[in-house]
Design a protein around this motif. Structure first.
Motif, PDB file in Angstrom:
ATOM      1  N   LEU A 181       0.832  -1.208   0.000  1.00  0.00           N
ATOM      2  CA  LEU A 181       0.000   0.000   0.000  1.00  0.00           C
ATOM      3  C   LEU A 181       0.866   1.258   0.000  1.00  0.00           C
ATOM      4  CD1 LEU A 181      -2.779  -1.093   2.541  1.00  0.00           C
ATOM      5  CD2 LEU A 181      -2.910  -1.031   0.041  1.00  0.00           C
ATOM      6  N   LEU A 182       1.983   1.206   0.721  1.00  0.00           N
ATOM      7  CA  LEU A 182       2.903   2.346   0.721  1.00  0.00           C
ATOM      8  C   LEU A 182       3.506   2.560  -0.664  1.00  0.00           C
ATOM      9  CD1 LEU A 182       4.470   4.521   2.291  1.00  0.00           C
ATOM     10  CD2 LEU A 182       6.202   2.760   2.822  1.00  0.00           C
ATOM     11  N   ALA A 183       3.839   1.465  -1.357  1.00  0.00           N
ATOM     12  CA  ALA A 183       4.389   1.594  -2.717  1.00  0.00           C
ATOM     13  C   ALA A 183       3.370   2.210  -3.663  1.00  0.00           C
ATOM     14  CB  ALA A 183       4.828   0.214  -3.221  1.00  0.00           C
ATOM     15  N   ARG A 184       2.100   1.811  -3.529  1.00  0.00           N
ATOM     16  CA  ARG A 184       1.076   2.428  -4.386  1.00  0.00           C
ATOM     17  C   ARG A 184       0.939   3.912  -4.104  1.00  0.00           C
ATOM     18  NH1 ARG A 184      -5.067   0.437  -3.820  1.00  0.00           N
ATOM     19  NH2 ARG A 184      -4.744   1.499  -1.820  1.00  0.00           N
ATOM     20  N   TRP A 185       0.999   4.287  -2.817  1.00  0.00           N
ATOM     21  CA  TRP A 185       0.886   5.697  -2.448  1.00  0.00           C
ATOM     22  C   TRP A 185       2.060   6.522  -2.968  1.00  0.00           C
ATOM     23  CZ3 TRP A 185       3.602   8.739   1.356  1.00  0.00           C
ATOM     24  CH2 TRP A 185       3.023   9.985   1.570  1.00  0.00           C
ATOM     25  N   LEU A 205      -0.961   1.334 -24.421  1.00  0.00           N
ATOM     26  CA  LEU A 205      -1.294   2.283 -23.365  1.00  0.00           C
ATOM     27  C   LEU A 205      -2.296   1.682 -22.386  1.00  0.00           C
ATOM     28  CD1 LEU A 205      -1.602   5.613 -25.395  1.00  0.00           C
ATOM     29  CD2 LEU A 205       0.193   4.992 -23.765  1.00  0.00           C
ATOM     30  N   ARG A 206      -3.266   0.951 -22.908  1.00  0.00           N
ATOM     31  CA  ARG A 206      -4.259   0.324 -22.030  1.00  0.00           C
ATOM     32  C   ARG A 206      -3.606  -0.711 -21.128  1.00  0.00           C
ATOM     33  NH1 ARG A 206      -9.804  -2.761 -24.078  1.00  0.00           N
ATOM     34  NH2 ARG A 206     -10.707  -3.049 -22.001  1.00  0.00           N
ATOM     35  N   PHE A 207      -2.658  -1.478 -21.652  1.00  0.00           N
ATOM     36  CA  PHE A 207      -1.955  -2.472 -20.846  1.00  0.00           C
ATOM     37  C   PHE A 207      -1.144  -1.800 -19.738  1.00  0.00           C
ATOM     38  CE2 PHE A 207       1.789  -5.206 -20.092  1.00  0.00           C
ATOM     39  CZ  PHE A 207       1.133  -6.333 -19.616  1.00  0.00           C
ATOM     40  N   LEU A 208      -0.488  -0.696 -20.051  1.00  0.00           N
ATOM     41  CA  LEU A 208       0.285   0.021 -19.037  1.00  0.00           C
ATOM     42  C   LEU A 208      -0.619   0.598 -17.956  1.00  0.00           C
ATOM     43  CD1 LEU A 208       2.911   1.884 -21.263  1.00  0.00           C
ATOM     44  CD2 LEU A 208       3.272  -0.134 -19.822  1.00  0.00           C
ATOM     45  N   VAL A 209      -1.793   1.092 -18.348  1.00  0.00           N
ATOM     46  CA  VAL A 209      -2.744   1.617 -17.361  1.00  0.00           C
ATOM     47  C   VAL A 209      -3.233   0.500 -16.441  1.00  0.00           C
ATOM     48  CG1 VAL A 209      -5.021   2.663 -17.082  1.00  0.00           C
ATOM     49  CG2 VAL A 209      -3.451   3.582 -18.780  1.00  0.00           C
ATOM     50  N   ILE A 210      -3.474  -0.677 -17.005  1.00  0.00           N
ATOM     51  CA  ILE A 210      -3.897  -1.821 -16.188  1.00  0.00           C
ATOM     52  C   ILE A 210      -2.827  -2.162 -15.154  1.00  0.00           C
ATOM     53  CG2 ILE A 210      -4.402  -4.290 -16.263  1.00  0.00           C
ATOM     54  CD1 ILE A 210      -5.714  -3.828 -18.984  1.00  0.00           C
ATOM     55  N   LEU A 211      -1.558  -2.168 -15.570  1.00  0.00           N
ATOM     56  CA  LEU A 211      -0.466  -2.446 -14.625  1.00  0.00           C
ATOM     57  C   LEU A 211      -0.358  -1.351 -13.571  1.00  0.00           C
ATOM     58  CD1 LEU A 211       2.334  -3.756 -17.026  1.00  0.00           C
ATOM     59  CD2 LEU A 211       0.744  -5.094 -15.634  1.00  0.00           C
ATOM     60  N   GLN A 212      -0.543  -0.089 -13.995  1.00  0.00           N
ATOM     61  CA  GLN A 212      -0.434   1.035 -13.053  1.00  0.00           C
ATOM     62  C   GLN A 212      -1.494   0.948 -11.963  1.00  0.00           C
ATOM     63  OE1 GLN A 212      -2.817   3.826 -13.144  1.00  0.00           O
ATOM     64  NE2 GLN A 212      -1.812   4.793 -11.382  1.00  0.00           N
ATOM     65  N   ARG A 213      -2.689   0.506 -12.319  1.00  0.00           N
ATOM     66  CA  ARG A 213      -3.752   0.394 -11.328  1.00  0.00           C
ATOM     67  C   ARG A 213      -3.551  -0.778 -10.373  1.00  0.00           C
ATOM     68  NH1 ARG A 213      -9.067   1.402 -15.235  1.00  0.00           N
ATOM     69  NH2 ARG A 213      -8.654   3.613 -15.658  1.00  0.00           N
ATOM     70  N   ARG A 214      -2.615  -1.648 -10.672  1.00  0.00           N
ATOM     71  CA  ARG A 214      -2.371  -2.824  -9.827  1.00  0.00           C
ATOM     72  C   ARG A 214      -0.956  -2.824  -9.263  1.00  0.00           C
ATOM     73  NH1 ARG A 214      -6.039  -3.460 -13.427  1.00  0.00           N
ATOM     74  NH2 ARG A 214      -7.844  -4.824 -13.069  1.00  0.00           N
ATOM     75  N   ILE A 215      -0.448  -1.636  -8.997  1.00  0.00           N
ATOM     76  CA  ILE A 215       0.903  -1.531  -8.442  1.00  0.00           C
ATOM     77  C   ILE A 215       0.981  -2.206  -7.076  1.00  0.00           C
ATOM     78  CG2 ILE A 215       2.525   0.128  -7.439  1.00  0.00           C
ATOM     79  CD1 ILE A 215       2.064   1.934  -9.765  1.00  0.00           C
ATOM     80  N   ALA A 216      -0.051  -2.023  -6.253  1.00  0.00           N
ATOM     81  CA  ALA A 216      -0.036  -2.622  -4.916  1.00  0.00           C
ATOM     82  C   ALA A 216       0.008  -4.153  -5.002  1.00  0.00           C
ATOM     83  CB  ALA A 216      -1.269  -2.170  -4.133  1.00  0.00           C
ATOM     84  N   LEU A 217      -0.796  -4.753  -5.863  1.00  0.00           N
ATOM     85  CA  LEU A 217      -0.820  -6.208  -5.988  1.00  0.00           C
ATOM     86  C   LEU A 217       0.482  -6.723  -6.593  1.00  0.00           C
ATOM     87  CD1 LEU A 217      -2.422  -8.775  -5.606  1.00  0.00           C
ATOM     88  CD2 LEU A 217      -3.491  -8.406  -7.836  1.00  0.00           C
ATOM     89  N   ILE A 256      -2.005 -17.533  -4.721  1.00  0.00           N
ATOM     90  CA  ILE A 256      -3.330 -16.943  -4.945  1.00  0.00           C
ATOM     91  C   ILE A 256      -3.203 -15.508  -5.445  1.00  0.00           C
ATOM     92  CG2 ILE A 256      -5.465 -16.217  -3.817  1.00  0.00           C
ATOM     93  CD1 ILE A 256      -5.184 -18.617  -1.970  1.00  0.00           C
ATOM     94  N   SER A 257      -2.274 -14.756  -4.862  1.00  0.00           N
ATOM     95  CA  SER A 257      -2.080 -13.364  -5.286  1.00  0.00           C
ATOM     96  C   SER A 257      -1.599 -13.288  -6.731  1.00  0.00           C
ATOM     97  CB  SER A 257      -1.080 -12.668  -4.361  1.00  0.00           C
ATOM     98  OG  SER A 257      -1.522 -12.699  -3.018  1.00  0.00           O
ATOM     99  N   LEU A 258      -0.708 -14.198  -7.109  1.00  0.00           N
ATOM    100  CA  LEU A 258      -0.241 -14.216  -8.494  1.00  0.00           C
ATOM    101  C   LEU A 258      -1.379 -14.559  -9.454  1.00  0.00           C
ATOM    102  CD1 LEU A 258       2.066 -14.069 -10.546  1.00  0.00           C
ATOM    103  CD2 LEU A 258       2.571 -16.481 -10.047  1.00  0.00           C
TER     104      LEU A 258
END
Length: 443
Positions: free
Chosen positions: A46-50, A71-83, A117-119
Motif C-alpha cells: 500500500l505504501l508503494a502504491r501511495w 497504453l491500455r496495458f500500461l494503465v492496467i499495470l499502473q492500477r495494480r501496483i499494490a498487488l 493466490i495473489s499471483l
C-alpha cells in the motif's frame, strides 16, 4: 428428500471440520509469524502504491508513439501496483526463507499459498479488462478469483461436493447447484466462442465483393442463430441434460407465438423476405410516408432509417412489405427532381426556359449528361408557371439542399437576364358611404 438433506449436512460437517483444522494450525508459532509477515508485506505494498502510482500515471501520459492497446496495458499495470508489489515481496520472502535461511517448506507454507493466490489474482486482473462487455467482465473476474482461491487452498473438492449435495430429482435427471454452475460456465464459454466466430465470419462476408449487402446480412443472421443454438445445446448436453425434453416447452412457445406474438413473427418473416428479394438494402435512400432517409441497417424486427436531421427511425419490417415505399436508389442511381416557379408575362417564355436550364446545369450536383428540361405548366393570374426537371445521382446527400441551390441559381440567372419574378398584386379602392334608405314607417 431426506437423503439429500442428510448428504448436505454431512458435506457441511466435513467442510466445517477442515476449516476448523486449518484454523487450529494457524495458531502455531510458525504460522503466526507468516501471517504477521503477510500483514507487513500488505502495508509495504500500500505504501508503494501511495508513493509511485501517481508518478507512473504521469510517466504513461508523457509516453509517445505507443498504440492504444499498449497504453491500455500500461494503465492496467499502473492500477495494480499494490498487488504487483505484494506478489514480488511475497515470493522474495519465500526465496529468502527457503534458499538463504534454509527453512523447511512447512515454515513458508502460508506464504506460498498466499503468494500463489495473489499471483493468480494478478494474472486474472490483467487479462479480464480486455473483455468488452462490463457485465461479462465482472462475472468472469469474480468467478475466476473464487475458483483460484478455492483451488489453491485445497477447498475446491469439498465445495464441489457441498454444491452437488444441494439439488432435486426431476424424473431420472438430478439437478444440483454444481450442475447448474457447470452448465452456466460451459454454455457461457461456448456462446462467447460462437460470438467470436460469428463476428469473424460476418466481417469476412461484408468484405466479400461477390456477396450483395442484403445476402450478407441474411447469411450473418443465419450463422449467428445456428452458432448460438448449437452452443446452448452442446452446453446442456455436456452437463448431462437431454435437450429433447424441451419439446413440450417448444409446443407451448408455439401456442404463445400464435396468440400473442403475431406482430413479432410477422416482422421477422417480413425481414427474411426483404433480405431475400433485395427490395431494400443498407445504403438505399427511401421514403415511407413522411419519413425520408437512408437505410443504416437491417434488423430481424425492424429497419433503421436515418434522416438528414440525424433522427433514427426504427421502421417495422412489416410496414416495408405492406406499405408503399419509394426506393430512390433501388435499380437506378439517377433521381429526377422537379421544382416550380413563375415568371412575369412580360418575360419571353423561351428566354425563361433557356435561362432556367442553364441555371440548373451550373449546380455541381446536377447531372450534366442528362439535360434538364423546363416546361410551361399554366397561365396563372399573375405569372406564367413553369416546372424545371433535372437529375442527380447522390440522393444520400439530401434533396432539399440541391433544390435550394437550383433556386439560388435561378435567382442569379433571372437577375442577370432581367427576368422578373412576379408576385400577386391587388388594388383596393375606397368608395364613399352610400346613403342609407329611409326606414319604413311603423305600423
Amino acid at each position: 428428500m431426506e437423503q439429500d438433506i442428510q448428504a448436505f449436512l454431512l458435506e457441511v460437517q466435513a467442510l466445517a471440520r477442515q476449516l476448523g483444522l486449518s484454523a487450529r494450525l494457524m495458531l502455531l508459532p510458525s504460522r503466526l509469524f507468516q501471517i504477521g509477515l503477510i500483514v507487513v508485506l500488505i502495508l509495504l505494498s500500500l505504501l508503494a502504491r501511495w508513493l509511485f502510482a501517481e508518478r507512473v500515471r504521469e510517466r504513461i501520459r508523457e509516453m509517445e508513439g505507443l498504440s492504444k492497446g499498449q497504453l491500455r496495458f500500461l494503465v492496467i499495470l499502473q492500477r495494480r501496483i499494490a498487488l504487483i508489489t505484494f506478489v514480488a515481496l511475497c515470493w522474495a520472502a519465500i526465496f529468502v526463507m527457503r534458499e538463504i535461511m534454509g527453512l523447511f517448506p512447512s515454515r513458508s507454507y502460508i506464504l506460498v499459498v498466499v503468494g500463489t493466490i495473489s499471483l493468480a489474482w494478478l494474472l486474472i486482473g490483467i487479462a479480464t479488462p480486455f473483455i468488452g462487455n462490463p457485465l461479462t467482465r465482472r462475472i468472469v473476474s469474480w468467478a475466476a478469483w473464487i475458483y483460484a482461491t478455492l483451488y489453491f487452498t485445497g477447498l475446491l473438492d469439498d465445495t464441489f461436493s457441498l454444491l452437488d449435495s444441494i439439488g432435486l430429482e426431476i424424473q431420472s435427471f438430478r439437478l444440483s447447484l454444481l450442475s447448474i454452475l457447470k452448465a452456466l460456465v460451459i454454455v457461457g464459454t461456448l456462446v462467447f466462442l460462437a460470438r467470436l466466430l460469428s463476428n469473424a465470419l460476418s466481417r469476412r462476408i461484408r468484405e466479400s465483393q461477390d456477396i450483395s449487402p442484403t445476402l450478407g446480412v441474411l447469411l450473418t443472421k443465419i450463422l449467428q442463430a445456428l452458432l448460438y443454438v448449437s452452443a446452448i445445446f452442446l452446453g446442456l448436453r455436456a452437463v448431462g441434460f437431454d435437450p429433447t425434453g424441451l419439446t413440450v416447452l417448444s409446443g407451448a412457445i408455439g401456442v404463445g407465438i400464435g396468440f400473442g406474438l403475431q406482430k413479432i413473427v410477422s416482422n421477422i418473416v417480413s425481414g427474411i423476405i426483404i433480405l431475400m428479394d433485395k427490395s431494400v438494402k443498407p445504403g438505399d435512400v427511401i421514403s415511407l410516408g413522411e419519413t425520408f432517409g437512408w437505410i443504416q441497417s437491417l434488423g430481424a424486427r425492424y429497419v433503421s432509417v436515418v434522416t438528414r436531421d440525424g433522427r433514427e427511425y426504427l421502421i417495422p419490417n412489416e410496414d416495408l412489405i405492406t406499405g408503399q415505399v419509394v426506393n430512390w436508389t433501388h435499380s437506378d442511381e439517377f433521381v429526377r427532381l422537379d421544382i416550380t416557379f413563375g415568371a412575369a408575362y412580360g418575360s419571353n417564355p423561351r428566354k425563361v426556359r433557356a435561362a432556367a436550364i442553364e441555371a440548373a446545369l451550373s449546380v455541381g450536383r446536377v447531372v450534366q449528361t442528362r439535360n434538364p428540361v423546363c416546361h410551361i405548366t399554366n397561365f396563372g393570374e399573375s405569372s406564367i408557371d413553369y416546372v424545371l426537371r433535372f437529375w442527380i445521382t447522390d440522393p444520400t446527400k439530401g434533396l432539399t439542399n440541391v433544390r435550394g441551390d437550383v433556386y439560388l441559381a435561378l435567382w442569379d440567372a433571372f437577375e442577370a437576364e432581367g427576368i422578373e419574378i412576379p408576385f400577386p398584386q391587388r388594388e383596393v379602392r375606397l368608395l364613399g358611404h352610400a346613403p342609407v334608405a329611409d326606414a319604413p314607417p311603423s305600423a
